[in-house]
Design an enzyme around this catalytic site. Structure first.
Site: not given
Length: 309
Positions: A224, A272
């Site tokens: 993250r 991502h």
């Protein structure tokens, strides 16, 4: 009973089709177009609008569309009685392992360097790293971390792990807790972050911890964005302590156009994409928990709100 899909801007049609393909009789609803919200007990979600579950007074399960649940736990108004679950999809795990291996090998063999040389018509080369002299450290020894460690070990790397609590893994030494973090970092020529995002792990990749890495260490973050303090990474790249970084996750996504990561010569960026949920692969375990909820049986892959994973 029905399943409601709640997202903020994420495409839902793939999940709708996958659920109906497996269970044609199932009522699949998409928020906010739900007439009788008081009858909904099961929600499938990613990045939901904060506070939305107040509209569903009888919700009993909130299921993440992925392996992460920080997007759910960030909501201060979650119903305390609802069970929160995550995905543990073998395809997700496989894809993450392959992506991590790709980033490691890209660094080991300087492929980004040669791509830049190609653009400049430059025929120079440099000595590459080998598995004999490179130790990889993985932060986070859950399903994803343990699998990535196993895949890298198969390639001949020495791999160490770090986790909050003690873990026993064959062929891999796992350091634990704050008391062993510095020893773990000091042995990590390549550091890979696969931690869950919790109040304890937020900002863990900061100047203090990254400075403990060996000189010319390389950092990979596929967990993250809020694990990493952006300016601290840049400072350690600029002063020569770190050799580079590959980043797939960011504090703000998409990455703002004026962010310094875009133009930094030692940072590789991907949007991502390390491991993306395939609804067709994941829907079976969603329906399994749906059925368990109806039968009042224990659910699988339950998350502790207190621990954050």
């Amino acid at each position: 009973m029905s399943i409601v899909i709640i997202t903020a801007g994420k495409e839902t049609i793939g999940w709708e089709k996958a659920l109906k393909a497996k269970r044609p009789e199932l009522e699949v609803l998409v928020h906010p177009d739900v007439a009788a919200k008081d009858k909904v007990e099961f929600a499938l979600t990613w990045g939901h609008p904060l506070g939305v579950f107040k509209e569903y007074p009888n919700i009993r399960c909130i299921a993440s569309m992925g392996a992460g649940v920080d997007h759910i736990l960030r909501d201060p108004e979650l119903p305390v009685s609802a069970i929160i679950t995550k995905l543990e999809d073998p395809n997700l795990t496989r894809d993450m392992g392959l992506f991590v291996v790709a980033l490691v090998l890209n660094h080991m063999r300087d492929l980004t360097f040669y791509k830049q040389n190609q653009q400049q018509h430059n025929w120079s080369h440099k000595r590459y790293l080998t598995t004999d002299n490179t130790t990889i450290g993985i932060m986070g020894m859950g399903t994803l971390g343990a699998h990535a460690a196993a895949e890298l070990t198969k390639l001949g790397f020495k791999v160490n792990g770090w986790a909050r609590t003690e873990k026993q893994l064959a062929t891999i030494k796992v350091y634990k807790g704050a008391e062993e973090l510095n020893s773990f970092l000091a042995k990590s020529d390549i550091l890979i972050c696969l931690l869950p995002l919790t109040s304890q792990t937020e900002n863990i990749l900061n100047r203090q911890t990254l400075s403990k890495l060996p000189k010319n260490a390389f950092v990979i973050n596929v967990a993250r964005g809020r694990h990493l303090v952006d300016e601290d990474l840049i400072a350690l790249l600029d002063n020569g302590h770190l050799a580079g970084a590959s980043l797939d996750v960011f504090r703000e996504e998409p990455l703002p156009e004026d962010h310094p990561f875009w133009s930094h010569p030692k940072i590789n960026i991907t949007p991502h994409i390390a491991s993306i949920t395939d609804p067709a692969s994941a829907v079976s375990q969603i329906l399994d928990n749906y059925d368990r909820l109806q039968r009042r049986e224990p659910l699988k892959n339950v998350v502790s709100p207190e621990l954050g994973y």
